[in-house]
Write a protein that holds these residues in place. Structure first.
Motif, PDB file in Angstrom:
ATOM      1  N   GLY A 146      77.939  71.158  13.604  1.00  0.00           N
ATOM      2  CA  GLY A 146      79.113  69.201  14.042  1.00  0.00           C
ATOM      3  C   GLY A 146      80.607  69.687  13.764  1.00  0.00           C
TER       4      GLY A 146
ATOM      5  N   LEU B 185      75.253  59.336   9.133  1.00  0.00           N
ATOM      6  CA  LEU B 185      77.045  60.016   9.507  1.00  0.00           C
ATOM      7  C   LEU B 185      77.429  58.287  10.328  1.00  0.00           C
TER       8      LEU B 185
ATOM      9  N   CYS C 197      75.040  64.147   4.311  1.00  0.00           N
ATOM     10  CA  CYS C 197      74.448  63.572   5.430  1.00  0.00           C
ATOM     11  C   CYS C 197      73.751  64.008   5.720  1.00  0.00           C
TER      12      CYS C 197
ATOM     13  N   ASP D 262      81.436  56.552   5.420  1.00  0.00           N
ATOM     14  CA  ASP D 262      82.421  56.412   4.745  1.00  0.00           C
ATOM     15  C   ASP D 262      82.930  57.485   5.693  1.00  0.00           C
ATOM     16  N   GLY D 263      82.736  58.189   6.866  1.00  0.00           N
ATOM     17  CA  GLY D 263      83.050  59.949   7.217  1.00  0.00           C
ATOM     18  C   GLY D 263      82.978  60.763   5.651  1.00  0.00           C
ATOM     19  N   VAL D 264      82.084  60.524   4.961  1.00  0.00           N
ATOM     20  CA  VAL D 264      81.937  62.076   3.968  1.00  0.00           C
ATOM     21  C   VAL D 264      81.490  62.823   5.043  1.00  0.00           C
ATOM     22  N   SER D 265      81.372  64.339   5.120  1.00  0.00           N
ATOM     23  CA  SER D 265      81.208  65.402   5.608  1.00  0.00           C
ATOM     24  C   SER D 265      80.045  65.566   5.878  1.00  0.00           C
ATOM     25  N   THR D 266      79.164  65.933   7.252  1.00  0.00           N
ATOM     26  CA  THR D 266      78.466  65.786   7.596  1.00  0.00           C
ATOM     27  C   THR D 266      77.014  66.836   6.845  1.00  0.00           C
TER      28      THR D 266
END
Lengths: 321, 172
Positions: free
Chosen positions: B120, B79, B90, B83-87
């Motif tokens: 989330g 998380l 992750c 680089d902000g890939v989807s929750t």
């Protein structure tokens, strides 16, 4: 530029902004990311689109256009993958992040019973970089505090003229005191988390050692809470204008508390036309009126009046906001 | 003498296989229960605490034991570093990576991965609903696993021993 802002940006956008010339990067006021439209940066000297190579351009069709995935990533980074923790922020449309910077959000609004519930499909981001300019208020203090005593102040200015910056610094100076000035207890009611820029209840800007902050609290209610519980000598409130605000102000004044506040407007006449403010002015609540403009950059002092509308002379006439 | 030793070895190894199989039946409900405990914690932290997801994951990783610990530790790491890939990505990566080390089975994995799709990305009321659904589903799997445990655990042990005995008799 500040590391807490870099953390919000997906790698692709970060790379482009890193390539910007220093003179733009150090002066950034806003970074605007809109899905399917060109990436834009704004500085005091103008606005530019950014190409995929990180060059500035005036042609909107040369600009890099973030796609849905990039915007999704950005929202994940801003929310730390926890949209549930931002319910209130999504309702208000902005998030305050570490360092007191703010990210404005736009997208599809979900409404429930006529009230905004939250934002879905966030497609527009406006990162507003907050710069605390310490000391802007100091030269004004002798004018604001005749004989070292607090006087109620109304700051009048259009947006983006340094109103909040000045208010924050005045709060800091009053709270910290100066060699010639006693320090006082200050209470800030920060409805939009702009003055103190709190994250997790802790002010990110220096608002002085004797300052209490009610973050995200409605102004009228917050002023009463402050008076009841924190016994401030000076209340600092941003952007009054509603009827209940002025009622709370009367309460506060009669409780012997002083007040620094702001209102949107370009001139005294304009402010006097707003009913809630007009009453306060008629009753002579304020002892000082300070009018700001952007004529010589943000923080230009247009005029300073005392409670009887006599114009006072100001040295310098421009603050480095 | 040598023959006797060989027989003992066969008996030992086949019993070991039987006991190993029995252990997996005993461990599965235990691990599911552990996962349920972590989910209860997740629910409180999300709905009442409204803390950040990566912080919650780190917190859970400190409290729990393996394999739940490593699931949340991995998830927290992804998380905050990817680089902000989807929750969901992750979470899914974390589940896939720790899966070989657990003794849970496919249905639980499906529940977990399915849960990740909603993690989330919505408001608190909605998160609570999804967590509760995942908890119910895990609960169902737990009772199924318990049933299997009572049915097969002893059987596996005796089968292991008996199979050993059978082989020994046959080749003796």
């Amino acid at each position: 530029m500040n590391s807490s802002i870099w953390q919000l940006l997906p790698l692709s956008i970060k790379g482009m902004l890193e390539n910007l010339p220093d003179r733009i990067r150090s002066q950034l006021e806003e970074i605007r990311v809109r899905e399917g439209r060109p990436l834009e940066v704004i500085t005091p000297n103008g606005a530019w689109f950014i190409t995929a190579e990180g060059r500035t351009t005036n042609q909107s069709d040369e600009g890099y256009r973030p796609n849905r995935e990039t915007c999704g990533k950005m929202l994940n980074l801003i929310s730390h993958h926890s949209l549930y923790a931002l319910e209130e922020e999504l309702r208000r449309g902005y998030v305050t992040i570490q360092g007191g910077h703010r990210v404005g959000l736009a997208g599809r609004v979900v409404v429930e019973r006529g009230q905004v519930k939250h934002l879905r499909e966030v497609t527009g981001f406006n990162i507003r970089i907050a710069r605390q300019v310490k000391g802007v208020g100091e030269p004004l203090i002798p004018m604001m505090m005749p004989r070292g005593e607090l006087v109620n102040l109304l700051l009048i200015s259009p947006p983006q003229c340094g109103k909040t910056t000045l208010l924050r610094d005045l709060a800091r100076v009053v709270s910290a005191g100066t060699p010639s000035l006693l320090s006082r207890k200050v209470g800030i009611v920060d409805e939009r988390s702009e003055i103190a820029g709190c994250v997790g209840g802790v002010p990110q800007h220096d608002v002085g050692p004797r300052t209490d902050v009610l973050d995200g609290c409605p102004k009228a209610e917050g002023m009463m809470m402050m008076i009841r519980s924190m016994s401030p000598e000076l209340l600092v409130v941003d952007e009054i204008g509603r009827q209940e605000d002025s009622e709370a102000i009367f309460e506060a004044i009669h409780a012997g508390v002083h007040l620094y506040t702001t209102a949107h407007g370009r001139s005294m006449e304009e402010v006097c036309r707003r009913p809630a403010l007009a009453r306060l002015i008629e009753e002579g609540v304020f002892g000082r009126y300070l009018i700001l403009s952007r004529a010589r950059g943000p923080g230009t002092i247009d005029a300073l009046f005392d409670g009887r509308m006599n114009r006072l002379q100001v040295k310098g006439e421009s603050l480095s906001c | 003498m040598l023959k006797l030793m060989g027989a003992a070895l066969i008996l030992l190894s086949s019993s070991a296989v039987g006991f190993q199989a029995a252990r997996s039946y005993a461990e599965r409900p235990r691990q599911i229960r552990q996962m349920l405990g972590a989910f209860a914690m997740l629910e409180t932290e999300i709905t009442y605490g409204a803390r950040r997801l990566d912080e919650i994951c780190n917190h859970l990783a400190q409290r729990e034991k393996d394999p739940v610990r490593s699931l949340f530790a991995r998830c927290a790491e992804y998380l905050s570093t990817l680089d902000g890939v989807s929750t969901y990505d992750c979470w899914k990566r974390a589940v896939e990576e720790i899966w070989p080390t657990t003794l849970m089975k496919a249905p639980e994995k499906e529940v977990l991965i399915d849960f990740g799709k909603t993690l989330g990305v919505s408001d608190r009321a909605d998160q609570m609903q999804h967590i509760q659904r995942a908890k119910t589903n895990l609960g169902t799997e737990e009772s199924r696993a318990l049933e299997e445990q009572t049915r097969y655990e002893k059987m596996c042990r005796s089968l292991g021993v008996l199979a050993g005995v059978l082989i020994v008799i046959l080749i003796y």
